[in-house]
Each structure stands twice: as structure tokens, then as C-alpha cells.
Write a protein that holds these residues in place. Sequence first.
Motif, PDB file in Angstrom:
ATOM      1  N   THR A  47      33.899 -24.751 -58.934  1.00  0.00           N
ATOM      2  CA  THR A  47      32.777 -25.585 -58.516  1.00  0.00           C
ATOM      3  C   THR A  47      32.060 -26.162 -59.732  1.00  0.00           C
ATOM      4  O   THR A  47      31.734 -25.422 -60.666  1.00  0.00           O
ATOM      5  CB  THR A  47      31.782 -24.763 -57.687  1.00  0.00           C
ATOM      6  N   PRO A  48      31.799 -27.457 -59.769  1.00  0.00           N
ATOM      7  CA  PRO A  48      31.123 -28.072 -60.921  1.00  0.00           C
ATOM      8  C   PRO A  48      29.755 -27.442 -61.192  1.00  0.00           C
ATOM      9  O   PRO A  48      29.048 -27.040 -60.264  1.00  0.00           O
ATOM     10  CB  PRO A  48      30.984 -29.541 -60.500  1.00  0.00           C
ATOM     11  N   GLU A  49      29.407 -27.377 -62.460  1.00  0.00           N
ATOM     12  CA  GLU A  49      28.167 -26.733 -62.884  1.00  0.00           C
ATOM     13  C   GLU A  49      26.928 -27.411 -62.284  1.00  0.00           C
ATOM     14  O   GLU A  49      25.920 -26.751 -62.023  1.00  0.00           O
ATOM     15  CB  GLU A  49      28.076 -26.738 -64.411  1.00  0.00           C
ATOM     16  N   GLY A  50      27.010 -28.709 -62.061  1.00  0.00           N
ATOM     17  CA  GLY A  50      25.864 -29.428 -61.515  1.00  0.00           C
ATOM     18  C   GLY A  50      25.432 -28.887 -60.165  1.00  0.00           C
ATOM     19  O   GLY A  50      24.244 -28.670 -59.919  1.00  0.00           O
ATOM     20  N   PHE A  51      26.386 -28.670 -59.265  1.00  0.00           N
ATOM     21  CA  PHE A  51      26.054 -28.125 -57.950  1.00  0.00           C
ATOM     22  C   PHE A  51      25.611 -26.678 -58.061  1.00  0.00           C
ATOM     23  O   PHE A  51      24.679 -26.243 -57.377  1.00  0.00           O
ATOM     24  CB  PHE A  51      27.246 -28.251 -57.002  1.00  0.00           C
ATOM     25  N   ARG A  52      26.254 -25.909 -58.927  1.00  0.00           N
ATOM     26  CA  ARG A  52      25.862 -24.505 -59.112  1.00  0.00           C
ATOM     27  C   ARG A  52      24.381 -24.389 -59.475  1.00  0.00           C
ATOM     28  O   ARG A  52      23.629 -23.626 -58.886  1.00  0.00           O
ATOM     29  CB  ARG A  52      26.695 -23.866 -60.227  1.00  0.00           C
ATOM     30  N   GLN A  53      23.971 -25.167 -60.480  1.00  0.00           N
ATOM     31  CA  GLN A  53      22.608 -25.057 -60.986  1.00  0.00           C
ATOM     32  C   GLN A  53      21.583 -25.697 -60.051  1.00  0.00           C
ATOM     33  O   GLN A  53      20.391 -25.375 -60.129  1.00  0.00           O
ATOM     34  CB  GLN A  53      22.514 -25.688 -62.373  1.00  0.00           C
ATOM     35  N   ALA A  54      22.033 -26.578 -59.178  1.00  0.00           N
ATOM     36  CA  ALA A  54      21.109 -27.185 -58.227  1.00  0.00           C
ATOM     37  C   ALA A  54      20.680 -26.199 -57.149  1.00  0.00           C
ATOM     38  O   ALA A  54      19.641 -26.378 -56.517  1.00  0.00           O
ATOM     39  CB  ALA A  54      21.752 -28.411 -57.576  1.00  0.00           C
ATOM     40  N   CYS A  55      21.470 -25.147 -56.943  1.00  0.00           N
ATOM     41  CA  CYS A  55      21.172 -24.156 -55.913  1.00  0.00           C
ATOM     42  C   CYS A  55      20.202 -23.103 -56.443  1.00  0.00           C
ATOM     43  O   CYS A  55      20.145 -22.833 -57.642  1.00  0.00           O
ATOM     44  CB  CYS A  55      22.453 -23.464 -55.459  1.00  0.00           C
ATOM     45  N   THR A  56      19.457 -22.505 -55.527  1.00  0.00           N
ATOM     46  CA  THR A  56      18.617 -21.366 -55.898  1.00  0.00           C
ATOM     47  C   THR A  56      19.501 -20.228 -56.387  1.00  0.00           C
ATOM     48  O   THR A  56      19.195 -19.569 -57.381  1.00  0.00           O
ATOM     49  CB  THR A  56      17.798 -20.898 -54.687  1.00  0.00           C
ATOM     50  N   ARG A  57      20.556 -19.966 -55.665  1.00  0.00           N
ATOM     51  CA  ARG A  57      21.578 -19.010 -56.051  1.00  0.00           C
ATOM     52  C   ARG A  57      22.934 -19.632 -55.747  1.00  0.00           C
ATOM     53  O   ARG A  57      23.109 -20.294 -54.728  1.00  0.00           O
ATOM     54  CB  ARG A  57      21.464 -17.705 -55.257  1.00  0.00           C
ATOM     55  N   PHE A  58      23.892 -19.425 -56.646  1.00  0.00           N
ATOM     56  CA  PHE A  58      25.256 -19.842 -56.365  1.00  0.00           C
ATOM     57  C   PHE A  58      26.145 -18.621 -56.424  1.00  0.00           C
ATOM     58  O   PHE A  58      26.101 -17.850 -57.393  1.00  0.00           O
ATOM     59  CB  PHE A  58      25.760 -20.896 -57.354  1.00  0.00           C
ATOM     60  N   ILE A  59      26.948 -18.428 -55.386  1.00  0.00           N
ATOM     61  CA  ILE A  59      27.835 -17.267 -55.313  1.00  0.00           C
ATOM     62  C   ILE A  59      29.273 -17.741 -55.333  1.00  0.00           C
ATOM     63  O   ILE A  59      29.677 -18.581 -54.508  1.00  0.00           O
ATOM     64  CB  ILE A  59      27.567 -16.432 -54.040  1.00  0.00           C
ATOM     65  N   ASP A  60      30.031 -17.230 -56.282  1.00  0.00           N
ATOM     66  CA  ASP A  60      31.454 -17.519 -56.370  1.00  0.00           C
ATOM     67  C   ASP A  60      32.156 -16.613 -55.352  1.00  0.00           C
ATOM     68  O   ASP A  60      32.300 -15.413 -55.573  1.00  0.00           O
ATOM     69  CB  ASP A  60      31.944 -17.226 -57.793  1.00  0.00           C
ATOM     70  N   VAL A  61      32.570 -17.170 -54.222  1.00  0.00           N
ATOM     71  CA  VAL A  61      33.108 -16.343 -53.146  1.00  0.00           C
ATOM     72  C   VAL A  61      34.435 -15.701 -53.521  1.00  0.00           C
ATOM     73  O   VAL A  61      34.783 -14.639 -53.000  1.00  0.00           O
ATOM     74  CB  VAL A  61      33.253 -17.170 -51.849  1.00  0.00           C
ATOM     75  N   SER A  62      35.184 -16.310 -54.423  1.00  0.00           N
ATOM     76  CA  SER A  62      36.435 -15.693 -54.861  1.00  0.00           C
ATOM     77  C   SER A  62      36.155 -14.437 -55.675  1.00  0.00           C
ATOM     78  O   SER A  62      36.906 -13.459 -55.610  1.00  0.00           O
ATOM     79  CB  SER A  62      37.269 -16.685 -55.679  1.00  0.00           C
ATOM     80  N   ALA A  63      35.055 -14.435 -56.428  1.00  0.00           N
ATOM     81  CA  ALA A  63      34.665 -13.249 -57.194  1.00  0.00           C
ATOM     82  C   ALA A  63      34.199 -12.131 -56.278  1.00  0.00           C
ATOM     83  O   ALA A  63      34.474 -10.955 -56.517  1.00  0.00           O
ATOM     84  CB  ALA A  63      33.559 -13.601 -58.188  1.00  0.00           C
ATOM     85  N   VAL A  64      33.486 -12.492 -55.212  1.00  0.00           N
ATOM     86  CA  VAL A  64      33.037 -11.491 -54.246  1.00  0.00           C
ATOM     87  C   VAL A  64      34.235 -10.837 -53.579  1.00  0.00           C
ATOM     88  O   VAL A  64      34.295  -9.615 -53.428  1.00  0.00           O
ATOM     89  CB  VAL A  64      32.130 -12.134 -53.177  1.00  0.00           C
TER      90      VAL A  64
END
Length: 238
Positions: free
Chosen positions: A131-148
Motif C-alpha cells: 500500500t502506498p505510503e500516502g494512504f497509510r499516513q492519511a489514516c489514523t491507523r493503518f494495519i497491514d493485514v498480511s502482517a496480521v
Amino acid sequence: MPTTDSILSRNIALLIDADNSRADSLDDVLTILGDLGTVNIRRAYGNWSKPGLKGWSAIIHRHAIEPQQQFDITKGKNATDMRMTIDAMDLLYAGHVDGFGIMSSDSDFMPIAMRIRQNGLPVYGFGSGKTPEGFRQACTRFIDVSAVAAAEVEDEDAPQAKLQVGPELVKLLGDAWKASRRDEHGFTTISEMGQRAANRSSFDARSYGFSRLSDLLASLPNFEVQKREGGMYVKRMR
């Protein structure tokens, strides 16, 4: 600290970009969103005639998800993203939603995430490691579902997709500790430290294989974590 009843009373909207999300991550997404409230609005967007969305079609009814059909009107134009953005704005201005989950790995949702946050509502983003960094940082929290998902695998031979804690994250946490109110022994509450870190980054402990920030901190030699009657506390050691 919010009570369980107050959390459950929060109305959460989950909007799913089915074209850019994995159906097998949905259970984890719904579980994580339980931290925000009750997911009463569940919508998935896509052209359901596409064979690639077959996985989503199989679980739509099981999870009470409302499918939103969007045909590919013009080649090269993502009408699904536009429809999803319009719905998000409608929900925002209706004033009945207390938080959003956006399930996508598409950077096109960065503006809507930023707009929702400007209205004071939290946005949890769920996507892949690409996922591009721009969308990640725009969120309050970003969760990498593959890591979960990787963190839940007990087989040591299974590939691990969770992110590694690097010096940038350690510095971010250290800066947050330094800016927090500390007692005479140098300890601050993890909740305050986490909030200060959240003002600079959308990182989430689950992307690193930990269910809570306190577990992540306890794994690092840079910090000492203490459990007290009033909650969890942390001190920077080095």
C-alpha cells in the motif's frame, strides 16, 4: 478510558474496495474494528461479474455485507473508487457515523481519509504491504493485514510477512516518550505515548506482529514496560 458500553455504542462504517482487498482478511479486519465500535455499516464495492471477485461473493452473506455493484463504464477509469468515495462523503455528512474502516491498498483513497479525519473521526486503513505510503499516513491507523495474518500462523516454517522494527520506529517512539509527561522515575503512560506517536505516524503494532503497543515496547531493549494498577507505563532506557 472509554467503557465497553460506550465503545460498542459507536457506529462504525466499513467500506471495502473489493478490487484491491483480500477476502480472507475480512475476519481480522472486523475483529480489529471492534476497538472502535460496532460495525453496523458494511459495504463492498466492485463489478461482481468479474471472476476475480469470486472470493468476496462467497462471504458476502455470511458477514452481512451489502454488495455495491459498479460496472466498468470506461476502460482505465475506476468507477468503483468514485462510488465508494461518494458514499463515504454521504455517510460523513449524515452525521450518524463515529468512525470509518477503509479496506483497500489503493492510494486513491488518501484524500477521503484525510477529509474524514479533518471532521474529527478516526479512519482505520487495511491493506497489503504494498500500500502506498500516502494512504497509510492519511489514516489514523493503518494495519497491514498480511502482517496480521502472518503473526497468527504458528508454523515456524511458514513465511512471515510482518514488518521489522527499525531505527525509524524506535526514534518515533523515543520522541513520543520524551514529549510525554513523566513521573519522577521517568515513566509515562503508554496511552499518552501512543497518542503522541499517532500524531506523527499511522503505524499500528499489529503490523509488526504484536496485538498491543505495550507488547511491542516490551520486546525492545530500548524501553522498560511496567504494569501498574492504573494501567501500563513505559520508560526509555537508551
